[in-house]
Design a protein around this motif. Structure first.
Motif, short mmCIF file in Angstrom:
data_model
loop_
_atom_site.label_atom_id
_atom_site.label_comp_id
_atom_site.label_asym_id
_atom_site.label_seq_id
_atom_site.Cartn_x
_atom_site.Cartn_y
_atom_site.Cartn_z
N HIS A 94 -1.05 12.43 -8.71
CA HIS A 94 -2.24 13.20 -8.37
C HIS A 94 -1.82 14.28 -7.37
O HIS A 94 -1.80 14.05 -6.17
CB HIS A 94 -3.33 12.31 -7.78
CG HIS A 94 -3.93 11.37 -8.78
ND1 HIS A 94 -5.13 11.61 -9.42
CD2 HIS A 94 -3.48 10.20 -9.29
CE1 HIS A 94 -5.39 10.64 -10.26
NE2 HIS A 94 -4.41 9.77 -10.20
N PRO A 95 -1.46 15.46 -7.87
CA PRO A 95 -0.88 16.50 -7.02
C PRO A 95 -1.69 16.85 -5.78
O PRO A 95 -1.13 17.14 -4.73
CB PRO A 95 -0.76 17.70 -7.97
CG PRO A 95 -0.69 17.09 -9.33
CD PRO A 95 -1.55 15.87 -9.27
N LEU A 96 -3.01 16.82 -5.90
CA LEU A 96 -3.84 17.19 -4.76
C LEU A 96 -3.59 16.26 -3.58
O LEU A 96 -3.49 16.70 -2.43
CB LEU A 96 -5.32 17.17 -5.14
CG LEU A 96 -6.29 17.56 -4.01
CD1 LEU A 96 -6.05 18.99 -3.57
CD2 LEU A 96 -7.72 17.37 -4.45
N LEU B 75 0.82 -1.21 0.00
CA LEU B 75 0.00 0.00 0.00
C LEU B 75 0.86 1.26 0.00
O LEU B 75 0.50 2.27 -0.61
CB LEU B 75 -0.92 0.01 1.22
CG LEU B 75 -2.09 -0.98 1.19
CD1 LEU B 75 -2.88 -0.91 2.49
CD2 LEU B 75 -3.00 -0.71 0.01
N THR B 76 2.01 1.20 0.68
CA THR B 76 2.91 2.35 0.69
C THR B 76 3.35 2.71 -0.71
O THR B 76 3.39 3.89 -1.09
CB THR B 76 4.14 2.06 1.56
OG1 THR B 76 3.72 1.81 2.91
CG2 THR B 76 5.10 3.25 1.57
N ARG C 194 2.84 6.42 -5.52
CA ARG C 194 2.51 6.72 -6.91
C ARG C 194 1.32 7.66 -6.99
O ARG C 194 1.28 8.57 -7.84
CB ARG C 194 2.21 5.42 -7.66
CG ARG C 194 1.87 5.64 -9.13
CD ARG C 194 1.49 4.36 -9.83
NE ARG C 194 0.94 4.62 -11.15
CZ ARG C 194 0.29 3.72 -11.89
NH1 ARG C 194 0.13 2.49 -11.43
NH2 ARG C 194 -0.19 4.04 -13.07
N LEU C 195 0.34 7.47 -6.13
CA LEU C 195 -0.82 8.35 -6.12
C LEU C 195 -0.40 9.79 -5.88
O LEU C 195 -0.83 10.72 -6.55
CB LEU C 195 -1.81 7.92 -5.04
CG LEU C 195 -2.81 6.82 -5.37
CD1 LEU C 195 -3.58 6.43 -4.13
CD2 LEU C 195 -3.75 7.26 -6.46
N GLU C 196 0.47 9.99 -4.89
CA GLU C 196 0.91 11.34 -4.55
C GLU C 196 1.74 11.94 -5.67
O GLU C 196 1.73 13.15 -5.88
CB GLU C 196 1.70 11.31 -3.25
CG GLU C 196 0.84 10.99 -2.04
CD GLU C 196 1.62 10.95 -0.76
OE1 GLU C 196 1.00 10.99 0.32
OE2 GLU C 196 2.87 10.88 -0.82
N TYR D 108 -8.22 3.75 -6.26
CA TYR D 108 -7.98 4.81 -5.29
C TYR D 108 -7.93 6.17 -5.96
O TYR D 108 -8.41 7.17 -5.41
CB TYR D 108 -6.66 4.56 -4.57
CG TYR D 108 -6.69 3.49 -3.51
CD1 TYR D 108 -7.85 2.76 -3.26
CD2 TYR D 108 -5.57 3.19 -2.76
CE1 TYR D 108 -7.88 1.78 -2.31
CE2 TYR D 108 -5.58 2.20 -1.79
CZ TYR D 108 -6.74 1.50 -1.56
OH TYR D 108 -6.76 0.53 -0.61
N SER D 109 -7.30 6.24 -7.14
CA SER D 109 -7.12 7.53 -7.78
C SER D 109 -8.46 8.18 -8.09
O SER D 109 -8.58 9.41 -8.07
CB SER D 109 -6.30 7.38 -9.07
OG SER D 109 -7.00 6.61 -10.03
#
Length: 404
Positions: free
Chosen positions: A123-125, A112-113, A118-120, A207-208
């Motif tokens: 996806h800048p927000l 999950l980490t 990758r999400l961060e 998640y995104s």
């Protein structure tokens, strides 16, 4: 089974409509269609990558396409999942993994980490807000920003002012975020590395969409509370959640117009001052190109364009979950997204509520999460439908001097 593939904008629109409908049947159907599309696309991509790797045995193919070198714990866990999926009774095999006291029965947190890293990044927000792993936390204790002054006096004098910090307890109901994924039995033969990529891809895509949608416009009804929601004491409805904030008109980013908007963030809901040196402005891509970019781009005297020109330091963030004609101005670090544990195994359980072909296995990825803004003044909802383009103002000093 036919699968409907969705583009990013289609997924954003569908997710927003589902969240705002508060119709369980519509939410379930929309979510299922989206997750089936994600799973199908991920499986096809990974099988193609596997075929390319088998032809060349070139490890750079794996590295360039995001495949990881697994830790020993991750390898053991994926092997247990593969064995369970191959079992005659997959549901019972998964129950044994979940109920096991062995460390191998728990999904490694590194999986999950990596997904959230990758999400961060993409996806800048989500990289700007505050994200915390909170386990099974159900209450959030927050400082209400009260400021009290100390009292001066002689060294031998008694303490005449107790410095305290007012705290408030906020209930955090951990809402379940889950998605379905399908694995064909033939895909299990590819091994742990390929299964890891498949699962992380499904997690990331789900998640995104779901997390960013909830952070932006979540109603708080079985989901996080979005930045665009009014946290006033009278705005909550047990059926529909928190009401959307009343949009504040914004027609210009000139200092005289933009300054007062930013100033509304400078005090919390109790009137106590807060300090910050940057804000963020979240808009849809359509509005950024049609409204925000023209309003923040100027042609310099050198004949070049300078973009994202704001009178106060501002990060312009694009998110297709923001309604067109609106924008969110606020302090992203004042939004707390809490990620909890779904169960002992962290994120994956076997599920047979959806029937597929005999050569396929269905599993459900689960994450508990909740989130909300620090208080009701951390974010403003703006109406930018009338936002004007920016122009470089030039003053004729010579003419002014002559007239004087």
């Amino acid at each position: 089974m036919p699968v409907t593939m969705l583009t990013t904008s289609d997924a954003a629109r569908q997710m927003r409509q589902a969240l705002e409908s508060n119709d369980p049947a519509l939410i379930e159907q929309g979510w299922r269609t989206l997750c089936e599309g994600i799973a199908n696309q991920a499986a096809q991509t990974i099988q193609q990558d596997m075929a390319a790797y088998q032809r060349t045995q070139d490890d750079s193919i794996l590295q360039s396409r995001g495949y990881r070198v697994l830790t020993s714990a991750e390898t053991r866990w994926y092997q247990r999942v593969i064995d369970a999926m191959r079992a005659p009774s997959p549901k019972q095999a998964f129950a044994e993994i979940i109920g096991s006291d062995a460390e191998e029965g728990i999904m490694p947190t590194t999986i999950l980490t990596d997904v959230f890293r990758r999400l961060e990044s993409e996806h800048p927000l989500l990289s700007l807000i505050t994200t915390q792993q909170v386990g099974y936390l159900t209450r959030w204790i927050r400082n209400k920003h009260n400021v009290q002054k100390a009292a001066w006096g002689a060294i031998t004098a008694a303490v005449t002012q107790e410095i305290t910090s007012a705290f408030e307890e906020v209930d955090i109901k951990q809402n379940k975020l889950s998605c379905y994924a399908v694995i064909s039995l033939g895909m299990l033969d590819l091994g742990p590395v390929w299964l890891d990529q498949y699962i992380r891809t499904c997690l990331y895509e789900a998640y995104s969409c779901a997390l960013e949608a909830a952070v932006i416009c979540g109603t708080g009804k079985d989901q996080p509370v979005g930045m665009d929601r009014d946290l006033g004491s009278t705005s909550y409805n047990t059926e529909s959640g928190w009401k959307q904030k009343t949009p504040v008109p914004c027609t210009s980013f000139a200092p005289a117009s933009y300054g007062p908007l930013v100033a509304r963030l400078a005090k919390d809901e109790n009137g106590k001052p807060r300090l910050f040196d940057r804000v963020c402005l979240v808009v849809s891509l359509t509005d950024y190109l049609n409204k925000v970019m023209p309003a923040t781009t100027v042609l310099t005297a050198q004949g070049t364009y300078t973009s994202n020109v704001f009178p106060f330091p501002t990060d312009a963030v694009v998110s297709n979950f923001v309604e067109e004609g609106k924008a969110i101005l606020g302090l992203p670090k004042e939004y707390l997204l809490c990620l909890g544990n779904a169960s002992r195994n962290g994120a994956i359980v076997y599920d047979d509520s959806v029937k597929f072909l005999e050569d396929q296995r269905v599993f459900k990825l689960v994450q508990y999460a909740d989130g909300r803004a620090e208080d009701n003044t951390s974010f403003l909802l703006l109406d930018i439908s009338g936002l004007e383009a920016a122009y470089l103002l030039v003053k004729d000093v010579g003419a002014a001097t002559a007239s004087a």
